[in-house]
Write a protein that holds these residues in place. Structure first.
Motif, short mmCIF file in Angstrom:
data_model
loop_
_atom_site.label_atom_id
_atom_site.label_comp_id
_atom_site.label_asym_id
_atom_site.label_seq_id
_atom_site.Cartn_x
_atom_site.Cartn_y
_atom_site.Cartn_z
N GLU A 40 0.69 -1.00 0.15
CA GLU A 40 0.04 -0.01 -0.16
C GLU A 40 0.88 1.18 -0.12
O GLU A 40 0.53 2.40 -0.74
N PHE A 41 2.11 1.22 0.74
CA PHE A 41 2.74 2.53 0.97
C PHE A 41 4.19 2.53 0.41
O PHE A 41 4.81 3.42 0.45
N ALA A 42 4.71 1.41 -0.21
CA ALA A 42 5.75 1.19 -0.83
C ALA A 42 6.85 1.25 0.18
O ALA A 42 8.08 0.44 0.11
N LYS A 43 7.03 2.09 1.22
CA LYS A 43 7.94 1.74 2.43
C LYS A 43 7.35 1.62 3.72
O LYS A 43 6.36 2.21 4.16
N HIS A 87 13.37 -7.67 1.05
CA HIS A 87 12.84 -6.23 1.00
C HIS A 87 13.60 -5.32 1.44
O HIS A 87 13.08 -4.32 2.00
N ARG A 88 15.04 -5.28 1.37
CA ARG A 88 15.81 -4.44 1.79
C ARG A 88 15.74 -3.10 1.58
O ARG A 88 16.28 -2.20 2.09
N HIS A 89 15.00 -2.68 0.60
CA HIS A 89 14.75 -1.16 -0.11
C HIS A 89 13.31 -0.54 0.44
O HIS A 89 13.01 0.24 0.14
N ASP A 90 12.79 -1.65 1.09
CA ASP A 90 11.36 -1.29 1.48
C ASP A 90 10.98 -0.79 2.94
O ASP A 90 9.96 -0.70 3.38
N PHE A 91 12.11 -0.42 3.61
CA PHE A 91 11.99 0.04 4.90
C PHE A 91 12.74 1.22 5.14
O PHE A 91 13.84 1.61 4.76
N GLU A 92 11.85 2.36 5.57
CA GLU A 92 12.25 3.83 5.42
C GLU A 92 12.98 3.97 6.79
O GLU A 92 14.04 4.51 6.87
#
Length: 120
Positions: free
Chosen positions: A40-43, A72-77
């Motif tokens: 839903e939010f990308a991050k 998902h290493r790029h998916d956490f802000e």
């Protein structure tokens, strides 16, 4: 055991870890919730709170954590680690080297500061 904290909203998820985390915790609670947030939010922004009785991860849960984090290493802000033993803090810092996320660690008495940071 994993509990989703009531402060969770939007792309922010608060997780309370107690006793020992299991493969079932990841497969039925955490991974589906994180996938929905990322979709839903990308991050996602994660606050990971360890209770005093936190004992770590079962081997399968450790594997779930590593595999999901790598995929998902790029998916956490942002990722806030609150409480827990020193080895968890060092493990989180090591893991953050392979992820595109901001990581901060907080002591148990800094929980409100951790929430303020994860929401900012």
């Amino acid at each position: 055991m994993i509990d989703i904290l009531p402060e969770s909203q939007g792309n922010i998820i608060g997780i309370r870890a107690s006793e020992q985390l299991t493969d079932e915790d990841y497969q039925t609670i955490l991974i589906p919730r994180l996938k929905a947030i990322i979709h839903e939010f990308a991050k996602a922004r994660v606050l990971f709170l360890m209770d005093q009785d936190f004992q770590g991860w079962e081997l399968d849960a450790m594997w779930d954590d590593a595999k999901f984090g790598a995929t998902h290493r790029h998916d956490f802000e942002k990722f806030a680690v609150v409480g827990g033993p020193l080895w968890v803090e060092w493990g989180a810092k090591l893991g953050a080297l392979f992820m595109k996320t901001q990581l901060r660690t907080f002591s148990n008495d800094q929980l409100q500061e951790a929430w303020a940071w994860i929401k900012s």
